[in-house]
Design an enzyme around this catalytic site. Structure first.
Site, PDB file in Angstrom:
ATOM      1  CG  ASP A  82      19.304 -17.911   2.614  1.00  0.00           C
ATOM      2  OD1 ASP A  82      19.220 -16.671   2.539  1.00  0.00           O
ATOM      3  OD2 ASP A  82      18.564 -18.601   3.352  1.00  0.00           O
ATOM      4  CG  HIS A  83      21.099 -16.059   6.002  1.00  0.00           C
ATOM      5  ND1 HIS A  83      21.075 -14.821   6.602  1.00  0.00           N
ATOM      6  CD2 HIS A  83      19.806 -16.400   5.797  1.00  0.00           C
ATOM      7  CE1 HIS A  83      19.816 -14.445   6.767  1.00  0.00           C
ATOM      8  NE2 HIS A  83      19.028 -15.376   6.272  1.00  0.00           N
ATOM      9  N   GLY A 181      12.550 -20.112  11.062  1.00  0.00           N
ATOM     10  CA  GLY A 181      11.976 -21.210  11.842  1.00  0.00           C
ATOM     11  C   GLY A 181      10.495 -20.983  12.078  1.00  0.00           C
ATOM     12  N   GLY A 209      12.210 -15.153   6.821  1.00  0.00           N
ATOM     13  CA  GLY A 209      11.289 -15.729   7.799  1.00  0.00           C
ATOM     14  C   GLY A 209       9.874 -15.831   7.265  1.00  0.00           C
ATOM     15  N   GLY A 210       9.735 -16.223   6.008  1.00  0.00           N
ATOM     16  CA  GLY A 210       8.415 -16.253   5.371  1.00  0.00           C
ATOM     17  C   GLY A 210       7.476 -17.328   5.895  1.00  0.00           C
ATOM     18  CG  ASN A 230      14.551 -15.407   1.807  1.00  0.00           C
ATOM     19  OD1 ASN A 230      14.422 -15.001   0.660  1.00  0.00           O
ATOM     20  ND2 ASN A 230      15.644 -15.209   2.510  1.00  0.00           N
ATOM     21  CB  THR A 233      10.807 -23.409   8.360  1.00  0.00           C
ATOM     22  OG1 THR A 233      11.946 -22.694   8.861  1.00  0.00           O
ATOM     23  CG2 THR A 233      10.321 -24.374   9.409  1.00  0.00           C
TER      24      THR A 233
HETATM   25  P1  13P Z   1      11.729 -19.533   7.195  1.00  0.00           P
HETATM   26  O1  13P Z   1      12.580 -20.392   8.057  1.00  0.00           O
HETATM   27  O2  13P Z   1      10.701 -18.777   7.955  1.00  0.00           O
HETATM   28  O3  13P Z   1      11.142 -20.264   6.051  1.00  0.00           O
HETATM   29  O4  13P Z   1      12.704 -18.396   6.593  1.00  0.00           O
HETATM   30  C1  13P Z   1      13.502 -18.641   5.495  1.00  0.00           C
HETATM   31  C2  13P Z   1      14.561 -17.619   5.322  1.00  0.00           C
HETATM   32  O5  13P Z   1      14.379 -16.452   5.601  1.00  0.00           O
HETATM   33  C3  13P Z   1      15.826 -18.088   4.765  1.00  0.00           C
HETATM   34  O6  13P Z   1      16.803 -17.108   4.721  1.00  0.00           O
END
Ligand code: 13P
Length: 285
Positions: A82-83, A181, A209-210, A230, A233
């Protein structure tokens, strides 16, 4: 079955109108819990790890867990970083049999982002590895990556479409107002931009940011082409709380496998809930 690229998995999800859950795991137990939930629901799944987590365990160790778990599973599983901003880390993923990578060059100007993303697509393609890239900048903190509200900006639909035309991506992550987050207020999603992007490209879209998004937002985003969602958090919370809650309820019990199992079940139940919500249950072939 062997680990697979997320490219065909996401193309099918977009075509059929559901999303594959992409869960940020941190150790062998959380990987095992994600696969167990996917297996039980007969769903394709993406296990993704941060660059920080790779630095902690190593590319090879994580790939070994995932190969072992994936081979026992009867559902398609992709192993994804990821990222990732660092091409060297991506080279390590390729060398160790990871099946999917995200190049995050979103902090660079458009042309440089495009060039860096193209470089990664060209490195990954001969190995059958799917690539995700990002445009705009998603706010919030994801492991070592921190983007302030001021620096965050939404993806421009025209640029997004040019980006998707120029690159053969497995997933495209446009910044549309979600954040990594916990949300402080109600997130404002730029559905107009998402719709313009979704109309102009068949590339599966990735929703970052799910955690904390309402079901209404999630279903609307899936309807507008988001085929990868995704979750990081909330999984971290379930992972830590699963262990800690067991110990709080059983303070005299020092048999480690018991809190470890409580933690495993907390993560598995959480993942199963998301897989059902995203429409992935029963979609594994
Ligand atoms: P959250 O932090 O909202 O779960 O987002 C996860 C995410 O997008 C990881 O790349």
């Amino acid at each position: 079955m062997p680990l697979v690229s997320m490219k065909p998995m996401l193309a099918e999800a977009r075509r059929r109108g559901y999303a594959v859950g992409a869960f940020n795991t941190v150790d062998y137990g959380s990987c095992k819990a994600v696969l167990a939930a996917a297996e039980e629901l007969r769903a394709p799944v993406i296990v993704q790890l941060s660059v920080k987590t790779i630095a902690y365990w190593s590319h090879g160790t994580i790939a070994a867990w995932m190969r072992e778990l994936g081979e026992r599973a009867a559902v398609p599983v992709a192993l994804h970083v990821d990222h990732c901003k660092d091409v060297k880390v991506i080279e390590g993923c390729i060398a160790h049999g990871w099946t999917s990578v995200m190049i995050d060059a979103s902090a660079l100007p458009y042309e440089e982002n495009l060039a860096r993303s193209r470089q990664v697509v060209e490195m990954a393609a001969p190995h059958g590895i799917g690539v995700e890239a990002e445009l705009g900048q998603i706010a919030g903190v994801e492991e070592d990556l921190s983007v302030t509200e001021q620096d965050a900006h939404l993806a421009d639909p025209q640029k997004a479409l040019a980006f998707c035309r120029a690159l053969d991506l497995a997933a495209f992550a446009p910044a549309i107002g979600t954040a990594h987050g916990l949300y402080k207020g109600e997130p404002r999603i730029a559905f107009d931009r998402l719709e313009a992007i979704s109309r102009g490209t068949e590339t599966p879209l990735a929703l970052h940011g799910g955690t904390g998004l309402s079901d209404e937002i999630i279903q609307r985003c899936i309807g507008l082409g988001c085929a990868k969602i995704n979750i990081s958090t909330q999984l971290k919370h379930s992972f830590v709380d699963g262990f800690v809650d067991y110990h709080r309820q059983n303070p005299k019990d020092y048999e480690p496998l018991k809190p470890i199992d409580a933690q495993y079940r907390a993560v598995k139940d959480l993942v199963a809930g998301y897989v059902r919500q995203f429409g992935g249950a029963g979609k594994a072939g």
